[in-house]
Design a protein around this motif. Structure first.
Motif, PDB file in Angstrom:
ATOM      1  N   TYR A 174      42.998  12.783  22.422  1.00 35.78           N
ATOM      2  CA  TYR A 174      41.698  12.948  22.665  1.00 35.78           C
ATOM      3  C   TYR A 174      41.129  13.357  24.030  1.00 35.78           C
ATOM      4  O   TYR A 174      41.784  12.837  24.920  1.00 35.78           O
ATOM      5  CB  TYR A 174      40.716  12.109  21.792  1.00 35.78           C
ATOM      6  CG  TYR A 174      40.609  10.872  22.531  1.00 35.78           C
ATOM      7  CD1 TYR A 174      39.518  10.404  23.038  1.00 35.78           C
ATOM      8  CD2 TYR A 174      41.761   9.963  21.919  1.00 35.78           C
ATOM      9  CE1 TYR A 174      39.666   9.055  23.471  1.00 35.78           C
ATOM     10  CE2 TYR A 174      41.732   8.568  22.400  1.00 35.78           C
ATOM     11  CZ  TYR A 174      41.021   8.166  23.158  1.00 35.78           C
ATOM     12  OH  TYR A 174      40.691   6.716  23.788  1.00 35.78           O
ATOM     13  N   GLN A 175      39.949  13.858  24.405  1.00 34.10           N
ATOM     14  CA  GLN A 175      39.697  14.130  25.484  1.00 34.10           C
ATOM     15  C   GLN A 175      38.677  13.077  26.126  1.00 34.10           C
ATOM     16  O   GLN A 175      37.883  12.436  25.361  1.00 34.10           O
ATOM     17  CB  GLN A 175      38.884  15.577  25.770  1.00 34.10           C
ATOM     18  CG  GLN A 175      39.688  16.758  25.525  1.00 34.10           C
ATOM     19  CD  GLN A 175      38.894  17.939  25.504  1.00 34.10           C
ATOM     20  OE1 GLN A 175      38.129  18.403  24.557  1.00 34.10           O
ATOM     21  NE2 GLN A 175      38.676  18.661  26.620  1.00 34.10           N
ATOM     22  N   SER A 176      38.604  12.645  27.455  1.00 31.69           N
ATOM     23  CA  SER A 176      37.852  11.824  28.270  1.00 31.69           C
ATOM     24  C   SER A 176      37.846  10.394  27.661  1.00 31.69           C
ATOM     25  O   SER A 176      37.315  10.118  26.354  1.00 31.69           O
ATOM     26  CB  SER A 176      36.656  12.473  28.105  1.00 31.69           C
ATOM     27  OG  SER A 176      35.707  11.624  28.945  1.00 31.69           O
ATOM     28  N   THR A 180      33.058  10.745  23.354  1.00 32.82           N
ATOM     29  CA  THR A 180      33.371  10.393  21.902  1.00 32.82           C
ATOM     30  C   THR A 180      33.656  12.027  21.698  1.00 32.82           C
ATOM     31  O   THR A 180      33.273  13.089  22.389  1.00 32.82           O
ATOM     32  CB  THR A 180      32.559  10.080  21.098  1.00 32.82           C
ATOM     33  OG1 THR A 180      31.395  11.031  20.808  1.00 32.82           O
ATOM     34  CG2 THR A 180      32.200   8.661  21.302  1.00 32.82           C
ATOM     35  N   LEU A 181      34.478  12.527  20.592  1.00 33.84           N
ATOM     36  CA  LEU A 181      34.526  13.870  20.236  1.00 33.84           C
ATOM     37  C   LEU A 181      33.488  14.444  19.916  1.00 33.84           C
ATOM     38  O   LEU A 181      33.359  15.577  19.736  1.00 33.84           O
ATOM     39  CB  LEU A 181      35.621  13.935  19.180  1.00 33.84           C
ATOM     40  CG  LEU A 181      37.191  13.225  19.540  1.00 33.84           C
ATOM     41  CD1 LEU A 181      38.291  13.272  18.405  1.00 33.84           C
ATOM     42  CD2 LEU A 181      37.560  14.313  20.650  1.00 33.84           C
ATOM     43  N   VAL A 235      41.512   3.152  12.564  1.00 30.35           N
ATOM     44  CA  VAL A 235      41.927   3.152  11.210  1.00 30.35           C
ATOM     45  C   VAL A 235      41.357   4.152  10.482  1.00 30.35           C
ATOM     46  O   VAL A 235      40.010   4.455  10.327  1.00 30.35           O
ATOM     47  CB  VAL A 235      41.248   1.680  10.796  1.00 30.35           C
ATOM     48  CG1 VAL A 235      41.543   1.321   9.477  1.00 30.35           C
ATOM     49  CG2 VAL A 235      41.840   0.561  11.757  1.00 30.35           C
ATOM     50  N   VAL A 236      42.354   4.724   9.562  1.00 31.18           N
ATOM     51  CA  VAL A 236      41.615   6.020   8.847  1.00 31.18           C
ATOM     52  C   VAL A 236      41.695   5.225   7.151  1.00 31.18           C
ATOM     53  O   VAL A 236      42.752   4.880   6.916  1.00 31.18           O
ATOM     54  CB  VAL A 236      42.457   7.080   8.762  1.00 31.18           C
ATOM     55  CG1 VAL A 236      42.083   8.096   7.954  1.00 31.18           C
ATOM     56  CG2 VAL A 236      42.803   7.406  10.237  1.00 31.18           C
ATOM     57  N   LYS A 237      40.480   5.405   6.817  1.00 30.17           N
ATOM     58  CA  LYS A 237      40.189   4.693   5.432  1.00 30.17           C
ATOM     59  C   LYS A 237      40.412   5.232   4.160  1.00 30.17           C
ATOM     60  O   LYS A 237      40.604   5.078   3.072  1.00 30.17           O
ATOM     61  CB  LYS A 237      38.816   3.666   5.372  1.00 30.17           C
ATOM     62  CG  LYS A 237      39.156   2.646   6.627  1.00 30.17           C
ATOM     63  CD  LYS A 237      37.849   1.670   6.337  1.00 30.17           C
ATOM     64  CE  LYS A 237      38.099   0.445   7.191  1.00 30.17           C
ATOM     65  NZ  LYS A 237      36.972  -0.825   7.056  1.00 30.17           N
ATOM     66  N   GLN A 238      40.177   6.816   4.338  1.00 29.31           N
ATOM     67  CA  GLN A 238      40.225   7.702   3.415  1.00 29.31           C
ATOM     68  C   GLN A 238      41.336   8.884   3.746  1.00 29.31           C
ATOM     69  O   GLN A 238      40.755   9.632   4.874  1.00 29.31           O
ATOM     70  CB  GLN A 238      38.733   8.277   3.041  1.00 29.31           C
ATOM     71  CG  GLN A 238      37.789   7.187   2.360  1.00 29.31           C
ATOM     72  CD  GLN A 238      36.662   7.829   1.740  1.00 29.31           C
ATOM     73  OE1 GLN A 238      36.298   9.125   2.064  1.00 29.31           O
ATOM     74  NE2 GLN A 238      35.674   6.901   1.302  1.00 29.31           N
ATOM     75  N   THR A 262      38.663  15.047  11.499  1.00 29.20           N
ATOM     76  CA  THR A 262      37.960  14.201  12.172  1.00 29.20           C
ATOM     77  C   THR A 262      38.560  13.111  12.939  1.00 29.20           C
ATOM     78  O   THR A 262      37.964  12.279  13.495  1.00 29.20           O
ATOM     79  CB  THR A 262      37.665  13.133  10.981  1.00 29.20           C
ATOM     80  OG1 THR A 262      38.740  12.574  10.119  1.00 29.20           O
ATOM     81  CG2 THR A 262      36.647  13.834   9.980  1.00 29.20           C
ATOM     82  N   ARG A 263      39.903  13.585  13.532  1.00 29.48           N
ATOM     83  CA  ARG A 263      40.770  12.733  14.364  1.00 29.48           C
ATOM     84  C   ARG A 263      41.292  13.671  15.492  1.00 29.48           C
ATOM     85  O   ARG A 263      41.482  12.954  16.721  1.00 29.48           O
ATOM     86  CB  ARG A 263      41.972  12.146  13.615  1.00 29.48           C
ATOM     87  CG  ARG A 263      41.394  11.454  12.341  1.00 29.48           C
ATOM     88  CD  ARG A 263      40.733  10.300  12.581  1.00 29.48           C
ATOM     89  NE  ARG A 263      39.993   9.705  11.376  1.00 29.48           N
ATOM     90  CZ  ARG A 263      39.187   8.462  11.233  1.00 29.48           C
ATOM     91  NH1 ARG A 263      39.023   7.687  12.326  1.00 29.48           N
ATOM     92  NH2 ARG A 263      38.652   8.086  10.183  1.00 29.48           N
TER      93      ARG A 263
END
Length: 401
Positions: A174-176, A180-181, A235-238, A262-263
Protein backbone atom coordinates in the motif's frame (compact mmCIF):
# COMPACT_ATOMS: atom_id res chain seq x y z
CA UNK A 1 -3.34 -14.03 25.74
CA UNK A 2 -0.35 -15.09 27.83
CA UNK A 3 -2.78 -17.16 29.87
CA UNK A 4 -2.85 -20.66 28.39
CA UNK A 5 -6.51 -21.16 29.33
CA UNK A 6 -7.52 -18.02 27.41
CA UNK A 7 -6.36 -19.42 24.07
CA UNK A 8 -9.25 -20.06 21.71
CA UNK A 9 -7.97 -23.43 20.38
CA UNK A 10 -6.47 -26.59 21.81
CA UNK A 11 -4.38 -27.68 18.81
CA UNK A 12 -2.97 -25.71 15.85
CA UNK A 13 -1.21 -27.02 12.75
CA UNK A 14 0.81 -24.80 10.39
CA UNK A 15 0.94 -25.56 6.66
CA UNK A 16 3.93 -23.35 5.84
CA UNK A 17 4.38 -23.24 2.10
CA UNK A 18 5.46 -26.41 0.36
CA UNK A 19 4.96 -25.18 -3.20
CA UNK A 20 4.08 -28.08 -5.49
CA UNK A 21 4.93 -30.46 -2.62
CA UNK A 22 1.78 -29.27 -0.84
CA UNK A 23 0.34 -32.80 -0.38
CA UNK A 24 2.72 -33.80 2.40
CA UNK A 25 0.71 -31.49 4.65
CA UNK A 26 -2.38 -33.58 3.88
CA UNK A 27 -0.59 -36.76 4.95
CA UNK A 28 0.65 -35.05 8.11
CA UNK A 29 -2.87 -33.89 8.95
CA UNK A 30 -4.16 -37.45 8.37
CA UNK A 31 -1.57 -38.82 10.81
CA UNK A 32 -2.65 -36.35 13.50
CA UNK A 33 -6.29 -37.37 12.98
CA UNK A 34 -5.37 -41.07 13.16
CA UNK A 35 -3.68 -40.49 16.54
CA UNK A 36 -6.54 -38.43 18.02
CA UNK A 37 -4.61 -35.18 17.63
CA UNK A 38 -6.79 -33.52 15.00
CA UNK A 39 -6.02 -29.79 14.87
CA UNK A 40 -8.78 -27.35 15.77
CA UNK A 41 -7.36 -24.73 13.41
CA UNK A 42 -4.95 -24.82 10.46
CA UNK A 43 -2.84 -21.80 9.50
CA UNK A 44 -1.92 -21.97 5.81
CA UNK A 45 0.62 -19.89 3.92
CA UNK A 46 1.50 -19.87 0.21
CA UNK A 47 1.07 -23.43 -1.16
CA UNK A 48 -0.05 -24.47 2.32
CA UNK A 49 -3.16 -22.33 1.89
CA UNK A 50 -4.29 -24.63 -0.92
CA UNK A 51 -3.73 -27.64 1.35
CA UNK A 52 -5.78 -25.94 4.07
CA UNK A 53 -8.61 -25.38 1.59
CA UNK A 54 -8.55 -29.07 0.62
CA UNK A 55 -8.86 -30.05 4.29
CA UNK A 56 -11.83 -27.71 4.58
CA UNK A 57 -13.48 -29.50 1.66
CA UNK A 58 -12.73 -33.02 2.88
CA UNK A 59 -11.73 -33.20 6.56
CA UNK A 60 -12.08 -37.00 6.75
CA UNK A 61 -8.69 -38.45 5.68
CA UNK A 62 -10.29 -41.03 3.37
CA UNK A 63 -12.27 -38.33 1.56
CA UNK A 64 -9.22 -36.07 1.59
CA UNK A 65 -7.08 -38.73 -0.07
CA UNK A 66 -9.74 -39.20 -2.75
CA UNK A 67 -9.85 -35.44 -3.35
CA UNK A 68 -6.06 -35.31 -3.51
CA UNK A 69 -6.06 -37.95 -6.25
CA UNK A 70 -9.00 -36.52 -8.20
CA UNK A 71 -8.89 -35.34 -11.78
CA UNK A 72 -10.44 -32.09 -10.59
CA UNK A 73 -7.41 -31.31 -8.43
CA UNK A 74 -5.14 -32.38 -11.29
CA UNK A 75 -6.77 -29.78 -13.52
CA UNK A 76 -6.40 -27.14 -10.79
CA UNK A 77 -2.67 -27.83 -10.49
CA UNK A 78 -2.04 -27.98 -14.24
CA UNK A 79 -3.84 -24.64 -14.65
CA UNK A 80 -0.71 -23.09 -13.10
CA UNK A 81 1.59 -22.60 -16.07
CA UNK A 82 4.61 -20.65 -17.24
CA UNK A 83 4.28 -17.57 -19.39
CA UNK A 84 3.76 -18.65 -22.99
CA UNK A 85 6.24 -17.47 -25.67
CA UNK A 86 3.69 -15.10 -27.23
CA UNK A 87 2.83 -13.48 -23.87
CA UNK A 88 6.17 -11.80 -23.31
CA UNK A 89 8.50 -10.19 -25.81
CA UNK A 90 12.21 -10.95 -25.86
CA UNK A 91 13.08 -7.77 -24.03
CA UNK A 92 10.84 -8.75 -21.13
CA UNK A 93 12.32 -12.24 -21.03
CA UNK A 94 15.81 -10.78 -20.79
CA UNK A 95 14.61 -8.69 -17.85
CA UNK A 96 13.63 -11.89 -15.99
CA UNK A 97 17.28 -12.90 -15.94
CA UNK A 98 18.93 -9.50 -15.56
CA UNK A 99 16.65 -8.55 -12.68
CA UNK A 100 17.38 -11.86 -10.93
CA UNK A 101 21.12 -11.17 -11.24
CA UNK A 102 20.59 -7.61 -10.01
CA UNK A 103 18.68 -8.82 -6.95
CA UNK A 104 21.48 -11.25 -6.14
CA UNK A 105 24.16 -8.56 -6.50
CA UNK A 106 22.25 -6.11 -4.32
CA UNK A 107 21.72 -8.76 -1.66
CA UNK A 108 25.51 -9.21 -1.35
CA UNK A 109 26.23 -5.65 -0.27
CA UNK A 110 24.39 -3.74 2.42
CA UNK A 111 25.19 -0.35 0.88
CA UNK A 112 23.74 -1.35 -2.51
CA UNK A 113 20.69 -2.83 -0.83
CA UNK A 114 20.02 0.40 1.04
CA UNK A 115 20.39 2.46 -2.15
CA UNK A 116 17.92 0.20 -3.94
CA UNK A 117 15.36 0.49 -1.15
CA UNK A 118 15.69 4.27 -1.13
CA UNK A 119 15.05 4.34 -4.89
CA UNK A 120 11.98 2.12 -4.69
CA UNK A 121 8.51 3.54 -5.16
CA UNK A 122 5.05 2.04 -5.00
CA UNK A 123 4.46 2.25 -8.76
CA UNK A 124 7.92 0.94 -9.65
CA UNK A 125 7.71 -2.09 -7.37
CA UNK A 126 4.13 -2.93 -8.35
CA UNK A 127 4.95 -2.74 -12.05
CA UNK A 128 7.99 -4.96 -11.55
CA UNK A 129 5.99 -7.62 -9.74
CA UNK A 130 3.17 -7.52 -12.28
CA UNK A 131 5.37 -7.82 -15.35
CA UNK A 132 8.19 -10.06 -14.14
CA UNK A 133 6.04 -12.87 -12.71
CA UNK A 134 7.09 -16.10 -14.44
CA UNK A 135 3.85 -18.04 -14.03
CA UNK A 136 0.12 -17.56 -14.60
CA UNK A 137 -3.13 -19.37 -13.73
CA UNK A 138 -5.62 -20.23 -16.46
CA UNK A 139 -9.20 -19.06 -15.90
CA UNK A 140 -8.02 -17.45 -12.68
CA UNK A 141 -11.38 -16.08 -11.54
CA UNK A 142 -12.92 -19.56 -11.47
CA UNK A 143 -9.69 -21.43 -10.74
CA UNK A 144 -10.95 -23.43 -7.73
CA UNK A 145 -14.60 -23.68 -8.70
CA UNK A 146 -14.60 -27.27 -9.90
CA UNK A 147 -13.44 -28.43 -6.47
CA UNK A 148 -16.59 -26.99 -4.90
CA UNK A 149 -18.70 -30.12 -5.37
CA UNK A 150 -16.46 -31.89 -2.83
CA UNK A 151 -17.88 -29.54 -0.20
CA UNK A 152 -21.01 -30.79 1.65
CA UNK A 153 -22.56 -27.34 1.16
CA UNK A 154 -21.89 -27.23 -2.59
CA UNK A 155 -20.35 -23.80 -2.21
CA UNK A 156 -16.77 -22.99 -3.03
CA UNK A 157 -16.63 -20.25 -0.41
CA UNK A 158 -18.32 -22.08 2.48
CA UNK A 159 -16.61 -23.06 5.70
CA UNK A 160 -17.12 -26.73 6.53
CA UNK A 161 -18.21 -27.05 10.17
CA UNK A 162 -16.83 -30.62 10.30
CA UNK A 163 -13.35 -29.40 9.39
CA UNK A 164 -10.76 -27.54 11.45
CA UNK A 165 -11.13 -23.79 11.23
CA UNK A 166 -8.83 -22.20 8.66
CA UNK A 167 -6.57 -19.15 8.82
CA UNK A 168 -4.58 -17.96 5.79
CA UNK A 169 -1.56 -15.66 5.69
CA UNK A 170 -0.90 -13.21 2.83
CA UNK A 171 0.50 -9.68 2.52
CA UNK A 172 -0.48 -6.38 0.96
CA UNK A 173 1.34 -3.47 -0.69
CA UNK A 174 0.00 0.00 0.00
CA UNK A 175 0.98 3.62 -0.55
CA UNK A 176 2.36 6.02 2.02
CA UNK A 177 2.84 5.07 5.66
CA UNK A 178 1.02 8.26 6.71
CA UNK A 179 -2.09 7.95 4.56
CA UNK A 180 -4.89 5.41 4.32
CA UNK A 181 -6.10 3.91 1.09
CA UNK A 182 -9.39 5.80 1.47
CA UNK A 183 -7.82 9.27 1.65
CA UNK A 184 -7.43 11.44 -1.42
CA UNK A 185 -3.95 12.63 -2.42
CA UNK A 186 -2.90 16.01 -1.08
CA UNK A 187 -1.00 18.73 -2.88
CA UNK A 188 2.17 17.08 -1.59
CA UNK A 189 2.02 14.05 -3.84
CA UNK A 190 5.53 12.97 -2.84
CA UNK A 191 4.14 11.06 0.15
CA UNK A 192 2.62 8.62 -2.32
CA UNK A 193 6.05 7.71 -3.69
CA UNK A 194 6.62 5.72 -0.50
CA UNK A 195 5.19 2.31 0.11
CA UNK A 196 4.79 -0.17 2.90
CA UNK A 197 3.88 -3.81 3.20
CA UNK A 198 1.65 -5.40 5.78
CA UNK A 199 0.93 -8.95 6.78
CA UNK A 200 -2.66 -10.05 6.11
CA UNK A 201 -4.49 -12.61 8.20
CA UNK A 202 -7.65 -14.12 6.76
CA UNK A 203 -8.95 -14.99 10.19
CA UNK A 204 -10.56 -18.25 11.39
CA UNK A 205 -14.17 -18.06 12.53
CA UNK A 206 -13.59 -17.97 16.28
CA UNK A 207 -10.89 -15.31 15.95
CA UNK A 208 -13.03 -13.31 13.53
CA UNK A 209 -15.77 -13.18 16.16
CA UNK A 210 -13.39 -11.65 18.70
CA UNK A 211 -13.35 -7.88 19.03
CA UNK A 212 -9.94 -7.55 20.64
CA UNK A 213 -7.62 -10.33 19.50
CA UNK A 214 -6.41 -8.51 16.38
CA UNK A 215 -5.17 -5.65 18.53
CA UNK A 216 -2.25 -7.71 19.88
CA UNK A 217 -1.13 -9.38 16.64
CA UNK A 218 2.33 -8.22 15.54
CA UNK A 219 4.00 -9.04 12.22
CA UNK A 220 6.70 -11.67 12.64
CA UNK A 221 9.15 -10.06 10.18
CA UNK A 222 8.55 -6.48 11.31
CA UNK A 223 11.70 -6.27 13.42
CA UNK A 224 13.82 -7.39 10.45
CA UNK A 225 12.35 -4.76 8.11
CA UNK A 226 11.36 -1.90 10.38
CA UNK A 227 10.11 0.91 8.17
CA UNK A 228 9.07 -1.35 5.30
CA UNK A 229 6.75 -3.86 7.03
CA UNK A 230 3.97 -2.52 9.25
CA UNK A 231 4.18 -3.67 12.84
CA UNK A 232 0.54 -4.73 13.09
CA UNK A 233 -1.24 -7.48 11.18
CA UNK A 234 -4.23 -6.53 9.02
CA UNK A 235 -7.03 -8.92 10.03
CA UNK A 236 -9.64 -9.86 7.42
CA UNK A 237 -12.75 -11.20 9.13
CA UNK A 238 -15.02 -11.81 6.13
CA UNK A 239 -13.44 -13.59 3.19
CA UNK A 240 -13.78 -16.38 0.66
CA UNK A 241 -11.34 -19.19 -0.07
CA UNK A 242 -10.83 -18.37 -3.74
CA UNK A 243 -9.35 -14.92 -3.16
CA UNK A 244 -7.54 -15.83 0.07
CA UNK A 245 -5.73 -18.82 -1.45
CA UNK A 246 -4.77 -16.84 -4.56
CA UNK A 247 -3.57 -13.91 -2.42
CA UNK A 248 -1.45 -16.24 -0.30
CA UNK A 249 0.13 -17.87 -3.37
CA UNK A 250 1.04 -14.56 -5.06
CA UNK A 251 4.70 -14.72 -4.09
CA UNK A 252 6.99 -12.30 -5.87
CA UNK A 253 8.33 -13.20 -9.32
CA UNK A 254 6.24 -16.40 -9.39
CA UNK A 255 2.61 -15.28 -9.69
CA UNK A 256 1.47 -11.68 -10.30
CA UNK A 257 0.01 -9.75 -7.36
CA UNK A 258 -3.71 -10.13 -6.80
CA UNK A 259 -5.93 -7.12 -6.16
CA UNK A 260 -8.56 -7.21 -3.41
CA UNK A 261 -10.74 -4.10 -3.39
CA UNK A 262 -10.65 -3.55 0.37
CA UNK A 263 -6.97 -4.48 0.86
CA UNK A 264 -5.05 -3.45 -2.23
CA UNK A 265 -2.43 -5.52 -4.06
CA UNK A 266 -1.62 -8.81 -2.33
CA UNK A 267 1.91 -10.22 -2.57
CA UNK A 268 1.73 -13.71 -1.07
CA UNK A 269 2.31 -15.48 2.23
CA UNK A 270 6.11 -15.49 2.18
CA UNK A 271 6.05 -12.37 4.38
CA UNK A 272 5.47 -14.82 7.26
CA UNK A 273 5.90 -18.32 5.90
CA UNK A 274 6.04 -19.92 9.36
CA UNK A 275 3.75 -17.78 11.55
CA UNK A 276 4.86 -19.41 14.76
CA UNK A 277 4.03 -16.48 17.04
CA UNK A 278 0.43 -16.40 15.80
CA UNK A 279 0.05 -20.17 16.13
CA UNK A 280 1.29 -20.13 19.72
CA UNK A 281 -1.15 -17.34 20.55
CA UNK A 282 -4.00 -19.33 19.04
CA UNK A 283 -3.49 -22.72 20.67
CA UNK A 284 -1.97 -24.65 23.53
CA UNK A 285 -0.34 -27.26 21.30
CA UNK A 286 1.23 -26.32 17.97
CA UNK A 287 2.46 -28.60 15.18
CA UNK A 288 4.87 -26.77 12.90
CA UNK A 289 7.59 -27.98 10.53
CA UNK A 290 11.30 -27.52 10.36
CA UNK A 291 12.26 -25.92 7.06
CA UNK A 292 15.41 -25.86 4.96
CA UNK A 293 17.14 -22.53 4.47
CA UNK A 294 16.41 -20.26 1.51
CA UNK A 295 18.83 -20.49 -1.39
CA UNK A 296 21.14 -17.50 -1.72
CA UNK A 297 20.83 -17.16 -5.51
CA UNK A 298 17.11 -16.63 -6.13
CA UNK A 299 14.79 -17.01 -3.15
CA UNK A 300 16.62 -15.01 -0.48
CA UNK A 301 17.48 -12.06 -2.79
CA UNK A 302 13.88 -11.92 -4.06
CA UNK A 303 12.46 -11.71 -0.54
CA UNK A 304 15.13 -9.19 0.46
CA UNK A 305 14.32 -7.08 -2.60
CA UNK A 306 10.56 -6.88 -1.98
CA UNK A 307 10.07 -7.27 1.76
CA UNK A 308 13.37 -5.85 2.98
CA UNK A 309 14.52 -8.67 5.25
CA UNK A 310 16.82 -11.67 5.09
CA UNK A 311 14.51 -14.72 5.20
CA UNK A 312 17.22 -16.93 6.69
CA UNK A 313 17.52 -14.57 9.65
CA UNK A 314 13.79 -14.79 10.13
CA UNK A 315 13.91 -18.59 9.77
CA UNK A 316 16.54 -18.82 12.50
CA UNK A 317 14.28 -16.75 14.75
CA UNK A 318 11.35 -19.07 13.98
CA UNK A 319 13.27 -22.27 14.73
CA UNK A 320 14.57 -20.76 17.96
CA UNK A 321 11.16 -19.58 19.14
CA UNK A 322 10.13 -20.78 22.59
CA UNK A 323 6.66 -19.89 23.95
CA UNK A 324 6.87 -18.46 27.44
CA UNK A 325 4.28 -20.81 28.90
CA UNK A 326 5.99 -23.86 27.35
CA UNK A 327 9.39 -23.02 28.83
CA UNK A 328 7.84 -22.70 32.29
CA UNK A 329 6.12 -26.08 32.26
CA UNK A 330 7.43 -29.16 34.03
CA UNK A 331 9.11 -31.57 31.60
CA UNK A 332 6.35 -34.13 32.16
CA UNK A 333 3.72 -31.57 31.04
CA UNK A 334 5.39 -30.41 27.85
CA UNK A 335 4.25 -33.27 25.60
CA UNK A 336 0.62 -32.18 25.83
CA UNK A 337 1.20 -28.40 25.84
CA UNK A 338 4.07 -27.40 23.63
CA UNK A 339 5.45 -26.51 20.26
CA UNK A 340 6.17 -29.62 18.17
CA UNK A 341 8.60 -29.33 15.26
CA UNK A 342 7.79 -32.00 12.67
CA UNK A 343 10.97 -32.97 10.76
CA UNK A 344 10.19 -31.88 7.19
CA UNK A 345 13.34 -29.86 6.37
CA UNK A 346 14.56 -32.59 3.99
CA UNK A 347 11.37 -32.76 1.91
CA UNK A 348 13.19 -31.30 -1.09
CA UNK A 349 15.58 -34.26 -1.12
CA UNK A 350 13.14 -36.99 -0.07
CA UNK A 351 10.51 -35.89 -2.60
CA UNK A 352 12.91 -35.13 -5.46
CA UNK A 353 11.01 -35.66 -8.69
CA UNK A 354 7.69 -36.07 -6.87
CA UNK A 355 6.37 -32.60 -7.70
CA UNK A 356 5.98 -30.16 -10.58
CA UNK A 357 9.36 -29.70 -12.26
CA UNK A 358 10.93 -26.45 -13.45
CA UNK A 359 13.21 -26.17 -16.47
CA UNK A 360 15.06 -23.20 -17.89
CA UNK A 361 14.48 -22.89 -21.63
CA UNK A 362 17.54 -21.12 -23.04
CA UNK A 363 15.96 -20.60 -26.46
CA UNK A 364 12.79 -18.99 -25.10
CA UNK A 365 14.51 -17.52 -22.03
CA UNK A 366 11.71 -18.68 -19.76
CA UNK A 367 11.40 -20.92 -16.72
CA UNK A 368 9.00 -23.67 -17.80
CA UNK A 369 6.73 -25.74 -15.59
CA UNK A 370 6.74 -29.43 -16.49
CA UNK A 371 3.48 -31.04 -15.41
CA UNK A 372 3.23 -34.83 -15.37
CA UNK A 373 0.32 -36.67 -16.94
CA UNK A 374 -2.48 -37.77 -14.62
CA UNK A 375 -0.82 -41.09 -13.70
CA UNK A 376 2.39 -39.23 -12.83
CA UNK A 377 0.37 -36.76 -10.77
CA UNK A 378 -1.15 -39.64 -8.77
CA UNK A 379 2.30 -41.02 -8.05
CA UNK A 380 3.49 -37.61 -6.86
CA UNK A 381 0.49 -37.07 -4.61
CA UNK A 382 0.75 -40.51 -3.03
CA UNK A 383 4.50 -40.13 -2.42
CA UNK A 384 3.98 -36.74 -0.79
CA UNK A 385 1.09 -38.01 1.35
CA UNK A 386 3.10 -41.01 2.55
CA UNK A 387 6.11 -38.86 3.40
CA UNK A 388 4.01 -36.45 5.47
CA UNK A 389 2.02 -39.22 7.15
CA UNK A 390 5.01 -41.37 8.09
CA UNK A 391 7.17 -38.52 9.37
CA UNK A 392 4.32 -37.26 11.56
CA UNK A 393 3.38 -40.74 12.82
CA UNK A 394 7.02 -41.46 13.70
CA UNK A 395 7.28 -38.18 15.58
CA UNK A 396 4.12 -38.93 17.54
CA UNK A 397 5.42 -42.36 18.49
CA UNK A 398 8.90 -41.11 19.45
CA UNK A 399 7.48 -38.40 21.69
CA UNK A 400 4.67 -40.57 23.07
CA UNK A 401 1.95 -38.06 22.22
Amino acid sequence: MNNTHAKPYERVQIFSGGGSRFAYYLGSYAALVAHDLKPDVIVGTCGGSLSAYLVNLAPDPKDLQALMCSRELYRVITAIRHVAPDEANRRLKIRYMTQALKRWRLSRQVSNRQKQQQADSYDRLLSELQHLAMFRINNEGQWLDELSHFSPKQNNNSFNTAAPEIAIIASRLYQSPNQTLNQMPTADSSVYDEFKLQELLFAPLRLAASEHFDEILNAGAHTFANGRIHQSVNVVKQWDFGSAVRASMADMYYLPPMHIATRGWCLGGVINLTPIELACQLGQTVFAETKAGYDSWLAAPAIQRVFGFDPNERLAQVHGYQPMETSSLMKSERNSHQLHWLPFADNGQKLAGQHVQKRFNVKQMTVELIHSDYDGFLQQMQAQWQYGYQRTADYIQQHEL
